[in-house]
Write an enzyme that holds these catalytic residues in place. Sequence first.
Site, PDB file in Angstrom:
ATOM      1  N   ALA A  65       0.871  -1.172   0.000  1.00  0.00           N
ATOM      2  CA  ALA A  65       0.000   0.000   0.000  1.00  0.00           C
ATOM      3  C   ALA A  65       0.914   1.230   0.000  1.00  0.00           C
ATOM      4  O   ALA A  65       2.048   1.165   0.493  1.00  0.00           O
ATOM      5  CB  ALA A  65      -0.886  -0.020   1.230  1.00  0.00           C
ATOM      6  N   GLY A 109       0.702  -5.004   1.021  1.00  0.00           N
ATOM      7  CA  GLY A 109      -0.488  -5.086   0.173  1.00  0.00           C
ATOM      8  C   GLY A 109      -0.189  -5.719  -1.182  1.00  0.00           C
ATOM      9  O   GLY A 109      -1.066  -6.335  -1.792  1.00  0.00           O
ATOM     10  N   GLU A 112      -0.374  -9.287  -0.626  1.00  0.00           N
ATOM     11  CA  GLU A 112      -1.775  -9.633  -0.385  1.00  0.00           C
ATOM     12  C   GLU A 112      -2.558  -9.696  -1.690  1.00  0.00           C
ATOM     13  O   GLU A 112      -3.397 -10.575  -1.891  1.00  0.00           O
ATOM     14  CB  GLU A 112      -2.397  -8.605   0.577  1.00  0.00           C
ATOM     15  CG  GLU A 112      -1.749  -8.676   1.951  1.00  0.00           C
ATOM     16  CD  GLU A 112      -2.320  -7.647   2.917  1.00  0.00           C
ATOM     17  OE1 GLU A 112      -2.038  -6.448   2.731  1.00  0.00           O
ATOM     18  OE2 GLU A 112      -3.054  -8.041   3.835  1.00  0.00           O
ATOM     19  N   GLU A 132       4.612  -5.081   7.274  1.00  0.00           N
ATOM     20  CA  GLU A 132       3.829  -3.988   7.872  1.00  0.00           C
ATOM     21  C   GLU A 132       4.235  -3.681   9.302  1.00  0.00           C
ATOM     22  O   GLU A 132       4.144  -2.542   9.758  1.00  0.00           O
ATOM     23  CB  GLU A 132       2.331  -4.324   7.838  1.00  0.00           C
ATOM     24  CG  GLU A 132       1.699  -4.255   6.460  1.00  0.00           C
ATOM     25  CD  GLU A 132       1.709  -5.595   5.717  1.00  0.00           C
ATOM     26  OE1 GLU A 132       2.530  -6.472   6.055  1.00  0.00           O
ATOM     27  OE2 GLU A 132       0.899  -5.743   4.793  1.00  0.00           O
TER      28      GLU A 132
END
Length: 258
Positions: A65, A109, A112, A132
Amino acid sequence: MSYETILVEQRDAVTLVTFNRPQALNALNKQVLKDLIDAFAAYDADPAQRCLVLTGSEKAFAAGADIKEMSEKPSVDFFLEDFFAEWTSRVTATRKPWIAAVSGFALGGGCEVAMMADFILAADTAKFGQPEIKLGVAPGMGGSQRLTRAVGKAKAMEMCLTGRMMDAAEAERSGLVARVVPAADLLDEALKSAAAIAAMPPVAAMINKEMVNLAFEGGLSQAILIERRLFQILTSTEDRTEGMKAFVEKRPGLWKGR
Ligand code: HXC
């Protein structure tokens, strides 16, 4: 349909989607997610398209992200926007098959998103990780659940707690990826797989996908909702603010433990 952050082309019955934010290692900002939502919806709605390949650059599938975007965001907005929920629902709703072709970094992300694919093909340069924790947060798009289901508790826990990356060989050994190929062949191999799937009876492809997912996803949606809420709550900590600020300022973070 026009896209700002991805390239979309159709090769016969295969849709090829390529992340196109090289300056940020394909970090997933709001616009990338919006573009992906549109591209996946268009793919799913077009009966002529039978398989999709999502890929990035040689250096990065996606480095997570967008930390710069997140670092500016007040905590409550993660909750109010239901951060990344729309993309998660769109992907889960995709009934037709799709493959993630991963070269270089697939982190946070990015890892993911790759794990949301029906399967991952990896270049021998691929690196997977959920770092993270180093930013004072945790996975928030299904990573803690999908990684654990794919590679088992020991490796998933170690990766989430230390942020260490898994290389392509370990990822294949651990069951995270379907196959590893030389980086130079990644796109060809992914397109070849996609063409093979596209040549299968499309309804059978959809049903096969549903069946395999049934084995994988029992109880998953609730776990992912809880994970998303916990991610959103975690963004209220001082260490998250510090972690993201430190990343932007290119210095180590100073943790308060609160
Ligand atoms: C924003 C990013 C970024 C990211 C890299 N960049 N990752 N920008 N968000 N996630 C930017 C850098 O700031 C830099 O921009 C440029 O991309 C190149 O990156 P470098 O760091 O200079 O490259 P390199 O030294 O090769 O290191 C590569 C890297 C490192 C190891 C991948 O960039 C890195 O650690 N990135 C962060 C990985 C991460 O923590 N991901 C998880 C994010 S949290 P400038 O402008 O300086 O050139 C997450 C939460 C998901 O994903 C939860 C969702 C709900």
